[in-house]
Design a protein around this motif. Structure first.
Motif, short mmCIF file in Angstrom:
data_model
loop_
_atom_site.label_atom_id
_atom_site.label_comp_id
_atom_site.label_asym_id
_atom_site.label_seq_id
_atom_site.Cartn_x
_atom_site.Cartn_y
_atom_site.Cartn_z
N ALA A 1 0.81 -1.22 0.00
CA ALA A 1 0.00 0.00 0.00
C ALA A 1 0.84 1.27 0.00
N ARG A 2 2.06 1.18 0.45
CA ARG A 2 2.87 2.40 0.56
C ARG A 2 3.63 2.72 -0.73
N LEU A 3 3.55 1.84 -1.73
CA LEU A 3 4.22 2.07 -3.01
C LEU A 3 3.22 2.36 -4.11
N THR A 4 3.60 3.17 -5.04
CA THR A 4 2.79 3.44 -6.23
C THR A 4 3.52 2.87 -7.45
N PRO A 5 2.81 2.66 -8.55
CA PRO A 5 3.49 2.19 -9.77
C PRO A 5 4.65 3.10 -10.17
N ALA A 6 4.47 4.40 -10.00
CA ALA A 6 5.53 5.34 -10.36
C ALA A 6 6.78 5.11 -9.51
N ASP A 7 6.60 4.69 -8.26
CA ASP A 7 7.75 4.44 -7.37
C ASP A 7 8.65 3.34 -7.90
N VAL A 8 8.06 2.39 -8.62
CA VAL A 8 8.83 1.22 -9.08
C VAL A 8 9.00 1.22 -10.60
N GLY A 9 8.67 2.36 -11.23
CA GLY A 9 8.89 2.48 -12.67
C GLY A 9 7.87 1.78 -13.53
N MET A 10 6.64 1.62 -13.03
CA MET A 10 5.58 0.96 -13.79
C MET A 10 4.51 1.99 -14.16
N PRO A 11 3.87 1.83 -15.32
CA PRO A 11 2.80 2.76 -15.69
C PRO A 11 1.54 2.51 -14.87
N THR A 12 0.76 3.53 -14.66
CA THR A 12 -0.52 3.41 -13.97
C THR A 12 -1.58 3.05 -14.99
N VAL A 13 -2.21 1.90 -14.82
CA VAL A 13 -3.19 1.40 -15.78
C VAL A 13 -4.54 1.23 -15.09
N LEU B 1 9.29 -4.85 -3.10
CA LEU B 1 8.59 -3.98 -2.15
C LEU B 1 9.50 -2.95 -1.50
N ARG B 2 10.75 -2.90 -1.95
CA ARG B 2 11.71 -1.93 -1.44
C ARG B 2 11.87 -2.03 0.09
N LEU B 3 12.02 -3.24 0.59
CA LEU B 3 12.12 -3.44 2.03
C LEU B 3 13.51 -3.08 2.53
N SER B 4 13.56 -2.52 3.73
CA SER B 4 14.84 -2.27 4.39
C SER B 4 15.37 -3.59 4.93
N GLU B 5 16.62 -3.59 5.41
CA GLU B 5 17.20 -4.82 5.97
C GLU B 5 16.39 -5.35 7.16
N PRO B 6 15.98 -4.50 8.12
CA PRO B 6 15.13 -5.03 9.20
C PRO B 6 13.80 -5.57 8.70
N GLU B 7 13.22 -4.93 7.68
CA GLU B 7 11.96 -5.42 7.13
C GLU B 7 12.15 -6.75 6.41
N ARG B 8 13.28 -6.87 5.70
CA ARG B 8 13.58 -8.14 5.02
C ARG B 8 13.71 -9.27 6.03
N ALA B 9 14.42 -9.01 7.13
CA ALA B 9 14.56 -10.04 8.17
C ALA B 9 13.19 -10.38 8.77
N HIS B 10 12.34 -9.38 8.92
CA HIS B 10 10.99 -9.60 9.46
C HIS B 10 10.18 -10.47 8.52
N LEU B 11 10.30 -10.24 7.21
CA LEU B 11 9.60 -11.06 6.22
C LEU B 11 10.03 -12.51 6.33
N TYR B 12 11.33 -12.74 6.46
CA TYR B 12 11.83 -14.11 6.62
C TYR B 12 11.19 -14.79 7.83
#
Length: 285
Positions: free
Chosen positions: A25-37, A84-95
């Motif tokens: 929810a915190r990312l938009t298509p523009a944030d990741v280089g994708m077009p809004t469709v 999802l552009r996760l930080s290192e602590p967020e990546r560890a949390h996902l694991y």
């Protein structure tokens, strides 16, 4: 499966669902280089967009986000972390939420500098010894008391290597042979957290080639833990010194540990330590 384990698993999957949704929810298509469709009824990226960015199937990602019982790999979790552009602590949390042990951060704390605050803490522990080491047991900082009491000098860069190869260090430790198995067992436990780390493999191979005692103890495959312990040394100038050792983890430096030594009450170590440091004598002979 016990009811407690089932409840914990269910809670972990619910947290995984909420975590992934929030990150989307915190990312938009523009944030990741994708077009809004098309018209977007909810904020952030869609599930299929995350799947495309991560290179996984839409159905599989949907099942992951729904918390279904599916197999996940470290490669896929890393791909989702990047998407999802996760930080290192967020990546560890996902694991952790996916039921896997988080990998060590890239490079760990290797190369990170000892902060002035840590150095000040180590020096402020004087006249008591204090040592800072990394995940490989490399000496990062040693205060003057630790040098004087334990015999560290400028050629000592790793606690384990010094323990087995520094004759002066060994001679000063009254119970060296008795504690050696526990030292190796604790190092094996640390190395097991990073089984593919070449630095651990190099250190073990190098030390095995120069120390038969280490090689024999390593072959036992005993595993231990860092615990509060007693450390006894004999100094040629003041006699026996007995310390209670406490090991603390450095929260913002993964793998770093701070070892603090307190004179054992009733042993007379405090008075002898004051005389030793006050006299400015050298390391144990």
């Amino acid at each position: 499966m016990t009811s407690e384990y089932a409840a914990a698993t269910r809670q972990r999957r619910e947290q995984l669902r909420d975590f992934l949704r929030t990150c989307r929810a915190r990312l938009t298509p523009a944030d990741v280089g994708m077009p809004t469709v098309g018209r977007r009824r909810t904020p952030g990226l869609r599930r299929e967009e995350v799947a495309v960015l991560a290179g996984v199937g839409v159905s599989w990602y949907t099942w992951l986000e729904q918390g279904r019982d599916i197999n996940v790999s470290t490669e896929v979790l890393d791909a989702i972390s990047r998407a999802l552009r996760l930080s290192e602590p967020e990546r560890a949390h996902l694991y952790l939420l996916a039921g896997l042990n988080p990998p060590a951060q890239a490079g760990g704390a290797r190369g990170a500098e000892v902060t002035p605050e840590l150095r000040q803490l180590i020096d402020a522990w004087l006249p008591r010894p204090a040592i800072l080491q990394d995940r490989y047991w490399n000496l990062l900082a040693v205060n003057e008391s630790a040098r004087t009491v334990f015999g560290y000098d400028d050629v000592d860069h790793n606690c384990l290597i010094t323990f087995f190869t520094n004759a002066r260090y060994r001679a000063a430790h009254a119970h060296w042979a008795a504690v050696a198995p526990a030292v190796v067992a604790a190092f094996r436990a640390d190395a097991a957290h990073s089984p593919a780390d070449p630095e651990f493999a190099r250190l073990i191979a190098d030390l095995s080639s120069v120390s038969r005692e280490f090689a024999e103890l390593w072959a036992r495959h005993e595993v231990g833990a860092h615990t509060q312990a007693v450390k006894a040394v004999h100094h040629s100038e003041v006699g026996d010194l007995i310390f209670d050792k406490t090991t603390l983890a450095v929260a913002d430096r993964p793998g770093w540990r701070l070892e603090l030594y307190n004179p054992r009450p009733g042993s007379g170590t405090g008075d002898r330590l004051d005389r030793l440091l006050g006299a400015g004598v050298g390391a144990p002979a």
